[in-house]
Scaffold this motif. Sequence first.
Motif, PDB file in Angstrom:
ATOM      1  N   UNK A   1       0.849  -1.193   0.000  1.00 41.97           N
ATOM      2  CA  UNK A   1       0.000   0.000   0.000  1.00 41.97           C
ATOM      3  C   UNK A   1       0.885   1.244   0.000  1.00 41.97           C
ATOM      4  N   UNK A   2       0.748   2.055  -1.047  1.00 40.14           N
ATOM      5  CA  UNK A   2       1.528   3.283  -1.191  1.00 40.14           C
ATOM      6  C   UNK A   2       0.654   4.483  -0.859  1.00 40.14           C
TER       7      UNK A   2
ATOM      8  N   UNK B   1      -2.679   2.160  -4.388  1.00 42.20           N
ATOM      9  CA  UNK B   1      -2.367   3.583  -4.265  1.00 42.20           C
ATOM     10  C   UNK B   1      -3.424   4.217  -3.378  1.00 42.20           C
ATOM     11  N   UNK B   2      -3.018   4.744  -2.231  1.00 42.36           N
ATOM     12  CA  UNK B   2      -3.937   5.310  -1.252  1.00 42.36           C
ATOM     13  C   UNK B   2      -3.731   6.818  -1.181  1.00 42.36           C
ATOM     14  N   UNK B   3      -4.810   7.582  -1.430  1.00 44.34           N
ATOM     15  CA  UNK B   3      -4.729   9.030  -1.505  1.00 44.34           C
ATOM     16  C   UNK B   3      -5.293   9.678  -0.235  1.00 44.34           C
ATOM     17  N   UNK B   4      -4.912  10.923   0.046  1.00 43.01           N
ATOM     18  CA  UNK B   4      -5.303  11.564   1.302  1.00 43.01           C
ATOM     19  C   UNK B   4      -6.805  11.651   1.547  1.00 43.01           C
ATOM     20  N   UNK B   5      -7.613  11.718   0.474  1.00 41.28           N
ATOM     21  CA  UNK B   5      -9.063  11.824   0.659  1.00 41.28           C
ATOM     22  C   UNK B   5      -9.745  10.482   0.849  1.00 41.28           C
ATOM     23  N   UNK B   6      -8.948   9.409   0.944  1.00 45.33           N
ATOM     24  CA  UNK B   6      -9.519   8.086   1.185  1.00 45.33           C
ATOM     25  C   UNK B   6      -9.727   7.249  -0.059  1.00 45.33           C
ATOM     26  N   UNK B   7      -9.560   7.843  -1.239  1.00 48.82           N
ATOM     27  CA  UNK B   7      -9.735   7.066  -2.464  1.00 48.82           C
ATOM     28  C   UNK B   7      -8.596   6.072  -2.635  1.00 48.82           C
ATOM     29  N   UNK B   8      -8.904   4.979  -3.346  1.00 42.08           N
ATOM     30  CA  UNK B   8      -7.915   3.940  -3.610  1.00 42.08           C
ATOM     31  C   UNK B   8      -7.896   3.581  -5.086  1.00 42.08           C
ATOM     32  N   UNK B   9      -6.724   3.210  -5.573  1.00 40.51           N
ATOM     33  CA  UNK B   9      -6.576   2.544  -6.858  1.00 40.51           C
ATOM     34  C   UNK B   9      -5.789   1.268  -6.612  1.00 40.51           C
TER      35      UNK B   9
ATOM     36  N   UNK C   1      -8.562   3.470   3.598  1.00 38.93           N
ATOM     37  CA  UNK C   1      -9.809   2.751   3.298  1.00 38.93           C
ATOM     38  C   UNK C   1      -9.585   1.324   2.791  1.00 38.93           C
ATOM     39  N   UNK C   2      -8.339   0.847   2.827  1.00 36.41           N
ATOM     40  CA  UNK C   2      -8.063  -0.518   2.392  1.00 36.41           C
ATOM     41  C   UNK C   2      -8.906  -1.515   3.191  1.00 36.41           C
ATOM     42  N   UNK C   3      -9.662  -2.355   2.494  1.00 33.54           N
ATOM     43  CA  UNK C   3     -10.439  -3.398   3.154  1.00 33.54           C
ATOM     44  C   UNK C   3     -11.783  -2.969   3.696  1.00 33.54           C
ATOM     45  N   UNK C   4     -12.157  -1.688   3.506  1.00 32.99           N
ATOM     46  CA  UNK C   4     -13.426  -1.215   4.073  1.00 32.99           C
ATOM     47  C   UNK C   4     -14.617  -1.975   3.498  1.00 32.99           C
TER      48      UNK C   4
ATOM     49  N   UNK D   1     -11.624   1.916   8.631  1.00 33.33           N
ATOM     50  CA  UNK D   1     -10.914   2.995   7.931  1.00 33.33           C
ATOM     51  C   UNK D   1     -10.192   3.946   8.885  1.00 33.33           C
ATOM     52  N   UNK D   2     -10.346   3.756  10.184  1.00 32.24           N
ATOM     53  CA  UNK D   2      -9.667   4.636  11.142  1.00 32.24           C
ATOM     54  C   UNK D   2      -8.264   4.141  11.489  1.00 32.24           C
ATOM     55  N   UNK D   3      -7.871   2.998  10.895  1.00 28.25           N
ATOM     56  CA  UNK D   3      -6.549   2.439  11.178  1.00 28.25           C
ATOM     57  C   UNK D   3      -5.869   2.026   9.877  1.00 28.25           C
ATOM     58  N   UNK D   4      -4.568   1.808   9.952  1.00 33.59           N
ATOM     59  CA  UNK D   4      -3.778   1.376   8.798  1.00 33.59           C
ATOM     60  C   UNK D   4      -3.679  -0.143   8.800  1.00 33.59           C
ATOM     61  N   UNK D   5      -3.781  -0.742   7.586  1.00 36.39           N
ATOM     62  CA  UNK D   5      -3.372  -2.134   7.504  1.00 36.39           C
ATOM     63  C   UNK D   5      -4.383  -3.167   7.084  1.00 36.39           C
ATOM     64  N   UNK D   6      -5.493  -2.814   6.467  1.00 35.59           N
ATOM     65  CA  UNK D   6      -6.397  -3.820   5.935  1.00 35.59           C
ATOM     66  C   UNK D   6      -6.869  -4.788   7.008  1.00 35.59           C
ATOM     67  N   UNK D   7      -6.388  -6.018   6.963  1.00 32.80           N
ATOM     68  CA  UNK D   7      -6.817  -7.046   7.902  1.00 32.80           C
ATOM     69  C   UNK D   7      -6.519  -6.666   9.348  1.00 32.80           C
ATOM     70  N   UNK D   8      -5.368  -6.072   9.586  1.00 29.65           N
ATOM     71  CA  UNK D   8      -5.019  -5.658  10.947  1.00 29.65           C
ATOM     72  C   UNK D   8      -5.976  -4.598  11.472  1.00 29.65           C
TER      73      UNK D   8
END
Length: 305
Positions: free
Chosen positions: A17-18, A99-107, A248-251, A284-291
Amino acid sequence: MKNKKVAVIGSLNYDIVLKQERLPEIGETITVDGVSFCGGGKGANQAVQCAKLGLETYMIGSVGNDHFGSILMESLEKYNVKTDYIGLAGTHTGLGIVNSFPDGRLLSTISTGANYSLSVEDIERAESIIKECQIVILQLEIPREVVEYSIKLAKKHHCYVIVNAAPSYTLSEDAMRLIDCFVVNEAEASFYANQEISTVEGALQYCDPLFKQIGDLLIITLGEKGSILYDGTKPLCFAPEKVNVVETTGAGDSYIGAIAYGLLNGISKDEMGKFASHVSAKTVTKIGGQDAMPYLEDVLSSLDV
């Protein structure tokens, strides 16, 4: 009477995740603000969220016989996901660049790897556990023929089938009719509607035509615009919770795990939508998808269901 067991048939990816302000232009090199590494793949993510909510969860999929595959297996086992039906393929483990952007969007860009080594024969070998499960969850990051065979096998054993149509591809009419719960986001809904759907109003107009192709429940998730549950009567609209979004990874996968929990525990659709929105918001309040995905006690301590 079946026990409260869930089988998740789908993808396992090792995610990089970048965190970055923007994408580079063609020929341009930019630096990112941060990088994280985590277990991913829509299938594995959904299995982890189910397990963290206390459901007995079995993952059916494939990883490569490599370092990434070992990490993914360890991550699933750490969260009590049963890994007996995950095979080793003669190719690399699936990889995801997010690709993780400041507004929560992902690619996301994915190398399917071992996920596309999953075969009908693998599903047949897992039939003994599938028939014990009340719910079977699928996504579309594995071969189409495996998805359609899995749907038919699950219905043969009277399982409730949830299909998260991500990434979008066309399923046969026969397979669609056997799906109980069909979950799409705005991009996926646009694919099936053959027109852009980016608003709640647009999604509401499309609910009935798509619902008529499936069995029980249509869910359209719209990111910061919330979500819609439709069972052929009155659409239920849920606004997203206002939280400090970190990643927002995994939301969306958290949302689906929460829907499975709600279905297995007989929660009303209105309460189930609120519950799923809350689970997703906590992720979405934490980093790391599954974690980052919450445990049941974390959810219940902050939401009355």
